[in-house]
Scaffold this motif. Structure first.
Motif, PDB file in Angstrom:
ATOM      1  N   LEU B 191       0.810  -1.201   0.000  1.00 53.57           N
ATOM      2  CA  LEU B 191       0.000   0.000   0.000  1.00 53.57           C
ATOM      3  C   LEU B 191       0.856   1.268   0.000  1.00 53.57           C
ATOM      4  CD1 LEU B 191      -3.152  -0.180   0.543  1.00 53.57           C
ATOM      5  CD2 LEU B 191      -2.557   1.034   2.619  1.00 53.57           C
ATOM      6  N   VAL B 192       1.838   1.287   0.873  1.00 57.38           N
ATOM      7  CA  VAL B 192       2.682   2.473   0.983  1.00 57.38           C
ATOM      8  C   VAL B 192       3.447   2.691  -0.317  1.00 57.38           C
ATOM      9  CG1 VAL B 192       4.587   3.531   2.206  1.00 57.38           C
ATOM     10  CG2 VAL B 192       2.873   2.247   3.469  1.00 57.38           C
ATOM     11  N   ALA B 193       3.961   1.604  -0.889  1.00 57.65           N
ATOM     12  CA  ALA B 193       4.695   1.736  -2.151  1.00 57.65           C
ATOM     13  C   ALA B 193       3.770   2.303  -3.220  1.00 57.65           C
ATOM     14  CB  ALA B 193       5.238   0.380  -2.583  1.00 57.65           C
ATOM     15  N   ALA B 194       2.520   1.815  -3.262  1.00 58.54           N
ATOM     16  CA  ALA B 194       1.580   2.311  -4.270  1.00 58.54           C
ATOM     17  C   ALA B 194       1.311   3.799  -4.072  1.00 58.54           C
ATOM     18  CB  ALA B 194       0.268   1.521  -4.201  1.00 58.54           C
ATOM     19  N   ILE B 195       1.182   4.213  -2.816  1.00 58.95           N
ATOM     20  CA  ILE B 195       0.897   5.628  -2.545  1.00 58.95           C
ATOM     21  C   ILE B 195       2.078   6.509  -2.962  1.00 58.95           C
ATOM     22  CG2 ILE B 195       0.382   7.313  -0.739  1.00 58.95           C
ATOM     23  CD1 ILE B 195      -1.862   5.279  -1.486  1.00 58.95           C
ATOM     24  N   ALA B 196       3.289   6.035  -2.645  1.00 54.56           N
ATOM     25  CA  ALA B 196       4.474   6.798  -3.045  1.00 54.56           C
ATOM     26  C   ALA B 196       4.524   6.911  -4.555  1.00 54.56           C
ATOM     27  CB  ALA B 196       5.731   6.132  -2.509  1.00 54.56           C
ATOM     28  N   PHE B 197       4.169   5.821  -5.214  1.00 56.65           N
ATOM     29  CA  PHE B 197       4.147   5.819  -6.680  1.00 56.65           C
ATOM     30  C   PHE B 197       3.122   6.839  -7.177  1.00 56.65           C
ATOM     31  CE2 PHE B 197       2.077   4.036 -10.510  1.00 56.65           C
ATOM     32  CZ  PHE B 197       3.144   4.096 -11.382  1.00 56.65           C
ATOM     33  N   GLU B 198       1.958   6.849  -6.562  1.00 52.56           N
ATOM     34  CA  GLU B 198       0.929   7.808  -6.976  1.00 52.56           C
ATOM     35  C   GLU B 198       1.388   9.250  -6.774  1.00 52.56           C
ATOM     36  OE1 GLU B 198      -3.115   6.446  -7.397  1.00 52.56           O
ATOM     37  OE2 GLU B 198      -3.020   5.940  -5.267  1.00 52.56           O
ATOM     38  N   SER B 199       2.148   9.452  -5.704  1.00 45.46           N
ATOM     39  CA  SER B 199       2.642  10.808  -5.458  1.00 45.46           C
ATOM     40  C   SER B 199       3.548  11.269  -6.592  1.00 45.46           C
ATOM     41  CB  SER B 199       3.413  10.863  -4.140  1.00 45.46           C
ATOM     42  OG  SER B 199       2.531  10.654  -3.070  1.00 45.46           O
ATOM     43  N   ILE B 200       4.338  10.326  -7.113  1.00 42.87           N
ATOM     44  CA  ILE B 200       5.206  10.692  -8.238  1.00 42.87           C
ATOM     45  C   ILE B 200       4.360  11.011  -9.463  1.00 42.87           C
ATOM     46  CG2 ILE B 200       7.009   9.864  -9.792  1.00 42.87           C
ATOM     47  CD1 ILE B 200       7.985   8.077  -7.526  1.00 42.87           C
ATOM     48  N   ILE B 201       3.374  10.157  -9.731  1.00 49.57           N
ATOM     49  CA  ILE B 201       2.543  10.348 -10.926  1.00 49.57           C
ATOM     50  C   ILE B 201       1.849  11.709 -10.906  1.00 49.57           C
ATOM     51  CG2 ILE B 201       0.464   9.521 -12.134  1.00 49.57           C
ATOM     52  CD1 ILE B 201       2.788   7.704 -12.572  1.00 49.57           C
ATOM     53  N   LYS B 202       1.241  12.037  -9.751  1.00 48.40           N
ATOM     54  CA  LYS B 202       0.479  13.296  -9.754  1.00 48.40           C
ATOM     55  C   LYS B 202       1.397  14.504  -9.864  1.00 48.40           C
ATOM     56  CE  LYS B 202      -0.138  13.307  -4.721  1.00 48.40           C
ATOM     57  NZ  LYS B 202      -0.919  12.664  -3.674  1.00 48.40           N
ATOM     58  N   LEU B 203       2.586  14.397  -9.257  1.00 52.70           N
ATOM     59  CA  LEU B 203       3.520  15.523  -9.347  1.00 52.70           C
ATOM     60  C   LEU B 203       3.984  15.712 -10.790  1.00 52.70           C
ATOM     61  CD1 LEU B 203       5.250  17.711  -8.030  1.00 52.70           C
ATOM     62  CD2 LEU B 203       7.006  16.001  -7.621  1.00 52.70           C
ATOM     63  N   VAL B 204       4.399  14.599 -11.409  1.00 56.87           N
ATOM     64  CA  VAL B 204       4.913  14.693 -12.780  1.00 56.87           C
ATOM     65  C   VAL B 204       3.813  15.199 -13.708  1.00 56.87           C
ATOM     66  CG1 VAL B 204       5.850  13.386 -14.712  1.00 56.87           C
ATOM     67  CG2 VAL B 204       6.652  12.924 -12.396  1.00 56.87           C
ATOM     68  N   ALA B 205       2.594  14.685 -13.535  1.00 58.15           N
ATOM     69  CA  ALA B 205       1.494  15.107 -14.406  1.00 58.15           C
ATOM     70  C   ALA B 205       1.219  16.599 -14.243  1.00 58.15           C
ATOM     71  CB  ALA B 205       0.235  14.298 -14.086  1.00 58.15           C
ATOM     72  N   PHE B 206       1.196  17.055 -12.995  1.00 59.10           N
ATOM     73  CA  PHE B 206       0.897  18.471 -12.772  1.00 59.10           C
ATOM     74  C   PHE B 206       2.006  19.350 -13.349  1.00 59.10           C
ATOM     75  CE2 PHE B 206       0.099  22.402 -10.496  1.00 59.10           C
ATOM     76  CZ  PHE B 206      -1.287  22.473 -10.563  1.00 59.10           C
ATOM     77  N   LEU B 207       3.263  18.917 -13.144  1.00 61.82           N
ATOM     78  CA  LEU B 207       4.375  19.687 -13.711  1.00 61.82           C
ATOM     79  C   LEU B 207       4.283  19.692 -15.235  1.00 61.82           C
ATOM     80  CD1 LEU B 207       7.360  18.550 -11.443  1.00 61.82           C
ATOM     81  CD2 LEU B 207       6.208  20.763 -11.448  1.00 61.82           C
ATOM     82  N   ALA B 208       3.855  18.572 -15.813  1.00 59.79           N
ATOM     83  CA  ALA B 208       3.747  18.507 -17.274  1.00 59.79           C
ATOM     84  C   ALA B 208       2.721  19.512 -17.786  1.00 59.79           C
ATOM     85  CB  ALA B 208       3.375  17.087 -17.699  1.00 59.79           C
ATOM     86  N   VAL B 209       1.576  19.562 -17.116  1.00 58.82           N
ATOM     87  CA  VAL B 209       0.569  20.556 -17.534  1.00 58.82           C
ATOM     88  C   VAL B 209       1.121  21.963 -17.366  1.00 58.82           C
ATOM     89  CG1 VAL B 209      -1.751  21.430 -17.145  1.00 58.82           C
ATOM     90  CG2 VAL B 209      -1.281  19.017 -16.810  1.00 58.82           C
ATOM     91  N   GLY B 210       1.797  22.160 -16.228  1.00 61.49           N
ATOM     92  CA  GLY B 210       2.357  23.485 -15.956  1.00 61.49           C
ATOM     93  C   GLY B 210       3.319  23.904 -17.049  1.00 61.49           C
ATOM     94  N   LEU B 211       4.200  22.991 -17.432  1.00 57.28           N
ATOM     95  CA  LEU B 211       5.178  23.308 -18.465  1.00 57.28           C
ATOM     96  C   LEU B 211       4.475  23.538 -19.806  1.00 57.28           C
ATOM     97  CD1 LEU B 211       7.977  20.758 -17.520  1.00 57.28           C
ATOM     98  CD2 LEU B 211       8.124  23.254 -17.407  1.00 57.28           C
ATOM     99  N   PHE B 212       3.458  22.717 -20.055  1.00 54.44           N
ATOM    100  CA  PHE B 212       2.723  22.856 -21.316  1.00 54.44           C
ATOM    101  C   PHE B 212       2.070  24.234 -21.407  1.00 54.44           C
ATOM    102  CE2 PHE B 212      -1.473  22.517 -23.430  1.00 54.44           C
ATOM    103  CZ  PHE B 212      -1.049  22.224 -24.712  1.00 54.44           C
ATOM    104  N   VAL B 213       1.437  24.647 -20.324  1.00 54.13           N
ATOM    105  CA  VAL B 213       0.760  25.940 -20.341  1.00 54.13           C
ATOM    106  C   VAL B 213       1.777  27.076 -20.413  1.00 54.13           C
ATOM    107  CG1 VAL B 213      -0.702  27.517 -19.031  1.00 54.13           C
ATOM    108  CG2 VAL B 213      -1.268  25.083 -19.142  1.00 54.13           C
ATOM    109  N   THR B 214       2.813  26.965 -19.557  1.00 52.92           N
ATOM    110  CA  THR B 214       3.761  28.073 -19.449  1.00 52.92           C
ATOM    111  C   THR B 214       4.608  28.228 -20.703  1.00 52.92           C
ATOM    112  OG1 THR B 214       3.867  27.507 -17.123  1.00 52.92           O
ATOM    113  CG2 THR B 214       5.446  29.118 -17.914  1.00 52.92           C
ATOM    114  N   TYR B 215       5.089  27.108 -21.215  1.00 50.46           N
ATOM    115  CA  TYR B 215       6.012  27.212 -22.346  1.00 50.46           C
ATOM    116  C   TYR B 215       5.376  26.810 -23.667  1.00 50.46           C
ATOM    117  CZ  TYR B 215       9.514  27.987 -18.832  1.00 50.46           C
ATOM    118  OH  TYR B 215      10.220  28.516 -17.805  1.00 50.46           O
ATOM    119  N   GLY B 216       4.255  26.082 -23.613  1.00 50.14           N
ATOM    120  CA  GLY B 216       3.588  25.686 -24.846  1.00 50.14           C
ATOM    121  C   GLY B 216       2.584  26.735 -25.284  1.00 50.14           C
ATOM    122  N   LEU B 217       1.731  27.118 -24.376  1.00 50.83           N
ATOM    123  CA  LEU B 217       0.689  28.065 -24.743  1.00 50.83           C
ATOM    124  C   LEU B 217       1.162  29.506 -24.584  1.00 50.83           C
ATOM    125  CD1 LEU B 217      -2.367  26.246 -23.089  1.00 50.83           C
ATOM    126  CD2 LEU B 217      -1.448  25.986 -25.400  1.00 50.83           C
TER     127      LEU B 217
END
Lengths: 123, 902
Positions: B191-217
């Motif tokens: 469970l803990v490993a899965a949660i840590a994994f999810e934390s990485i996914i949400k961070l990377v996804a949010f940063l990706a959107v951020g970069l897309f908006v900031t530098y793409g749009l």
């Protein structure tokens, strides 16, 4: 060639050498002296003494080594070795006898006693 | 994008989570724990960031500017306090086998049952809407992605609802990985490993959107911010606006500070699942760093959304998803959706585990145990029922959350639900923090504080929502309860000007704390409570000794304890842990009557399974207990205190003893060395005496026995006798001298001495010998008068020794000796050089050793005692000088000694 028994005295102290030379002569032996190990090795091979009075601590070749040489040389196998040394530890004395010495006297020794023992050895 | 693609993405992602969790448990079995790692620990703490963070921050930033930051600043501040606060809680929970916040509070206050139930209920009421909010976020995001309308409220078409299936899949996941072991205080590695994994996914996804908006749009931060600054409606978002009051900031920061510890999911991952206290050290900076990164792009996305989609009907809460979607970045859109999905699921998973443990331990299991009348006979008889209870609790929570979302949530504004939950769990703060720092905190105080806090919270946070949803009469909000105006739930006692959450937080905490302190100070405490208070507050002193001192009195039989444990753990495991414990504490199992320590241990093990309150009841049901009097508890505590002090004292004493022993040993070693040196010296001295004695005796005997010797010869022997006697007495003198210098008994007779004269006198004294050997002597002394402070006799002795050595070693006729004096600032050097045969470099230091010659038979033995240089060295050292020898450029030696320039 005289029939006198030959004794070689080896010591690096001149007074001891002088004293022993005097005593041996006085008691009717033919005496040779060596002031160090190298001289001693030369003389034993040439003169083939009947008895060698050997000091142990000498600057060049020590007495043990000379004894070893004598005991391993065929023509010298009759020669008796008498150590005379200030080394008085049991181990040193034992080493002397192990190398084939007939006698080991520790310094200072009585010349009278030493003479008596030498006579016995050569009789 | 069609609905089924989205569903497949979700299922695929859930499969990935199963994979991660399985892998972690597989590793755990191989004893290579993944979660025993500070980075995984810090990442798991990021379960704090839910879908509300993921989508809601942007929405909040669009409306209120930087106010959204408050709920990240709070945890950041708290992270700095992790080491003193969280570590203490972790230590307490580990030593007491506590597995939930309800258990923590009930254990602290005398293992009180009703307290555990109260905390559990409050958690359920406070948190289930929050879980519902996450489900809502998932369904909304799916609908946006698939372009369908929001699912209608109610349960009409439940089987067409995506959220329903996702909720089912999540329940399955939680049941699978959350109820592996009956001991809830054991780690849920997968469970803990899965949660840590999810934390990485949400961070990377949010940063990706951020970069897309900031530098793409846009063309980077500067572009977005300058465009936003030109927009009048956005400009005000940069600063504290009129919406933002400082009370709101303070309130939100404080609230989120408490939430980061007391939210059940944070408590679960931060405390229960913590593997090593040391992991906190990294979490202290890693967790705030995570918060910083995940908030980095909130403002750019909010501004970007406003600038690009501001005119359309798109709600600001969905900008994160809408921006990449509307610009055709399909893959990014899906990834963003998965990021939000992971934020929601991680929260749901952990929160459900935490609350289900509390529910089953504190409500369902005690109920089961009381109805079955608990017959202590079966082997692991209760394992399955208890696990089933936990599974049912999980299902129940998810179902409740789902129903809340479908039936109730429609009536409320969702945004504030998160903060309302924060305020609910904040009600535990006085009881917990007071409990671990204040020994007077009492069970009644804790109970009263939680109840009062809960009531005020409910009245100020829940009642207004219910009123606005039409469940209650709106007049309560506008006119106050019973028409009493100072009971208006949004402005209690006429307090206006705060937003509703801060208002709720302020009043609930105000009454909570006051009640807690007042009741605690005025209530009597049970023996059990006093003991637990002592253990909790001084946990760092007690954590090593608690196992050995037990407050339990009564009669218990070993077979009873065994079968009690066996009911929950199975016979084999129960016997094994009892035996291990007994062996470690040297408790004999021969005796049928159980040692009190075993009773306490059994209770602690049971606490891990069914919570401390239930465990207390279970243990008392199989034993005959006598009530402990308060003074007995105090006696036990005092004894353990004394034991600890005694222990400390003993350790100190034994350390001192060890030190003294070490010193003695080293002194002894030194003495042995000295003794050996003395022996050796004595042997060498007697040895050196034997040689002249031999010749003296031989010559004396000869002269005595040979009276007829010729005169010349007699003279020869007699002069030899005299020489050798002289040599003997010289040797004796030198030995005695050296001994005197070395022992320090020789006092220096210091005078101002003219060195030039001293040297001249020394040379004069050996002149005869020099002439005899035909040696050439040369002196090179500057004209200046060197006045030194020294013992003239001793320095003369040094000079004489060095000169006579030189004379000894040079050849007759060709020998040359040179004496010179050299000076620099602080010393005078005297050089004595010869052209003798020299000394090999490797012997340069050894020649100053006593009887060096005698021990080195390879050197030609010159006349002398072998003590001359040793004596010189000693004398020079007594004058704070140095002496050494060098090889000269020719063959000879150069002896140099120095004296301090006075």
């Amino acid at each position: 060639m005289s029939n006198l028994q030959k004794i070689l005295v080896v010591d690096d102290d001149p007074y001891i050498l002088m004293s022993l030379e005097f005593l041996m002569k006085k008691n009717g032996y033919e005496v040779m002296v060596a002031r160090n190990g190298t001289e001693a090795l030369e003389i034993v091979d040439k003169q083939i003494p009947h008895l060698v009075l050997l000091d142990i601590m000498m600057p060049d070749v020590d007495g043990y080594a000379i004894c070893k040489h004598i005991k391993s040389t065929k023509k010298l196998k009759e020669a008796k070795v008498v150590f005379m040394s200030a080394k008085s530890k049991e181990a040193d004395i034992q080493k002397g006898y192990d190398l084939g010495a007939a006698l080991y006297v520790t310094k200072p020794f009585s010349t009278r006693e030493l003479m008596r023992q030498i006579k016995e050895l050569l009789s | 994008m069609s609905n089924w693609v989205v569903i497949i993405c979700c299922l695929f992602y859930l499969c990935l989570l199963f994979g991660v969790a399985y892998y972690a448990e597989y590793k755990q079995k191989k004893r290579k724990s993944i979660i025993n790692n500070p980075y995984v620990y810090a990442l798991s703490l990021a379960v704090y960031c839910t879908a509300w963070t993921y989508y809601g921050s942007v929405g909040q930033a669009s409306a209120k500017g930087i106010e959204f930051l408050a709920v990240y600043i709070g945890p950041t501040i708290m992270a700095a306090l992790f080491w003193p606060v969280l570590r203490k809680i972790i230590r307490i929970c580990k030593t007491q086998r506590i597995n939930s916040i309800a258990d923590l509070i009930s254990t602290r206050y005398g293992k009180n049952f009703s307290l555990a139930i109260a905390v559990t209920l409050l958690c359920m009421i406070g948190i289930i809407p929050y879980i519902a909010l996450q489900l809502k976020a998932i369904s909304v995001s799916i609908n946006i992605l698939s372009g369908t309308e929001n699912s209608p409220a109610g349960l009409g078409n439940i089987f067409n609802d995506n959220t329903f299936y996702i909720a089912l899949a999540l329940s399955f996941f939680i049941i699978l990985f959350g109820t592996r072991s009956i001991d809830a205080s054991e780690k849920h590695e997968g469970l803990v490993a899965a949660i840590a994994f999810e934390s990485i996914i949400k961070l990377v996804a949010f940063l990706a959107v951020g970069l897309f908006v900031t530098y793409g749009l846009f063309d980077g931060f500067e572009d977005i911010f300058s465009k936003a600054a030109n927009d009048a409606s956005l400009k005000k978002l940069f600063t504290f606006s009129e919406h933002t009051s400082y009370s709101t900031w303070t309130g939100l920061i404080l609230l989120s500070m408490l939430a980061i510890i007391f939210l059940p999911r944070q408590f679960q991952l931060g405390v229960v699942e913590n593997v090593q206290e040391n992991h906190l050290r990294k979490a202290i900076w890693l967790f705030p760093l995570y918060l910083f990164l995940i908030t980095l792009f909130v403002l750019p996305i909010a501004f970007g959304g406003k600038l690009l989609l501001g005119e359309s009907a798109v709600h600001a809460d969905t900008y994160v998803l809408a921006l990449p979607m509307q610009h055709g970045a399909t893959l990014l859109t899906i990834f963003t959706f998965i990021g939000g999905f992971s934020a929601a699921t991680s929260m749901i998973i952990v929160e459900t585990i935490a609350i289900s443990t509390m529910m089953s331990n504190n409500i369902a299991t005690p109920f089961l145990l009381s109805t079955q009348k608990f017959k202590a006979k079966g082997d692991g008889q209760l394992t399955t029922p208890i696990l089933n209870i936990r599974r049912l609790s999980i299902l129940l929570i998810i179902i409740l959350a789902f129903l809340y979302d479908k039936l109730v949530a429609q009536h409320f504004t969702l945004v504030s639900i998160g903060m309302v939950s924060f305020a609910a769990v904040a009600q535990f703060a006085p009881a917990v923090l007071g409990g671990i720092y204040w020994k007077h905190a009492s069970q009644r105080g804790a109970m009263a504080s939680i109840c009062v806090g809960f009531a005020v919270w409910f009245y100020t946070a829940v009642v207004p929502s219910m009123a606005s949803a039409g469940i209650l009469d709106l007049s309560i909000v506008s006119n106050g309860l019973f028409g009493i105006s100072w009971l208006k739930p949004l402005s209690l006692f006429g307090m206006e000007g705060m937003d509703s959450i801060t208002h709720c937080f302020f009043w609930s905490m105000f009454f909570n704390i006051i009640t807690f302190v007042a009741v605690s100070l005025n209530s009597k405490k049970s023996a059990q409570e006093i003991y637990q208070a002592e253990i909790f507050v001084d946990i760092f002193r007690h954590s090593t000794t608690t196992e050995n001192n037990v407050i339990w009195k009564g009669t218990a039989y070993l077979p009873d304890l065994n079968s009690l444990l066996a009911n929950f753990l199975g016979t084999e495991r129960a016997e094994k842990i009892i035996a291990t414990y007994a062996a470690r504490h040297h408790i004999s199992l021969e005796n049928k009557k159980a040692d009190p320590r075993l009773v306490a241990f059994a209770e602690k093990v049971l606490s891990g399974v069914i919570g401390s309150a239930s465990a207390r009841i279970m243990v008392s049901s199989v034993t005959k207990e006598e009530e402990l009097k308060i003074n007995e508890v105090i006696h036990i505590l005092r004894e353990s205190q004394q034991m600890m002090e005694l222990n400390k004292e003993l350790r100190r004493k034994s350390a001192e003893l060890q030190k003294a022993t070490d010193q003695l040993t080293s002194v002894n070693e030194q003495l042995k060395d000295i003794d050996q040196m003395k022996d050796e010296f004595l042997y060498t001295v007697t040895h050196e005496l034997r040689t002249p004695l031999t010749s003296i005796r031989a010559m004396a005997e000869i002269v005595h026995d040979n009276t007829d010797m010729e005169e010349g010869q007699r003279q020869h022997f007699l002069s030899g006798l005299i020489r050798e006697t002289e040599r003997l007495s010289h040797l004796i003198t030198q030995v005695l001298n050296l001994e005197r210098y070395e022992s320090g008994r020789q006092k220096l007779n210091l005078n101002n001495v003219i060195l030039n004269t001293l040297i001249a006198e020394s040379i004069q004294s050996v002149k005869a010998l020099i002439n005899e050997k035909g040696i050439q002597i040369q002196t090179s002394i500057p004209d200046t008068m060197f006045i030194i402070r020294c013992d003239a006799d001793l320095i003369q002795q040094v000079m004489n020794n060095l000169l006579s050595n030189a004379i000894k070693f040079v050849e007759n006729g060709t020998g040359r000796i040179k004496v010179s004096v050299h000076t620099n600032h602080d010393e005078i050097q005297v050089w004595v050089e010869d052209n003798g045969r020299g000394i090999p470099d490797e012997l340069h230091e050894l020649v100053f050793d006593k009887f060096f010659q005698a021990k080195n038979q390879t050197l030609k033995k010159p006349q002398g005692t072998g003590l001359g240089l040793a004596i010189c060295k000693k004398i020079v050292e007594m004058h704070n000088g140095k002496i050494w020898v060098q090889s000269t450029e020719e063959t000879g030696s150069r002896f140099i000694f120095t004296l301090p320039n006075s």
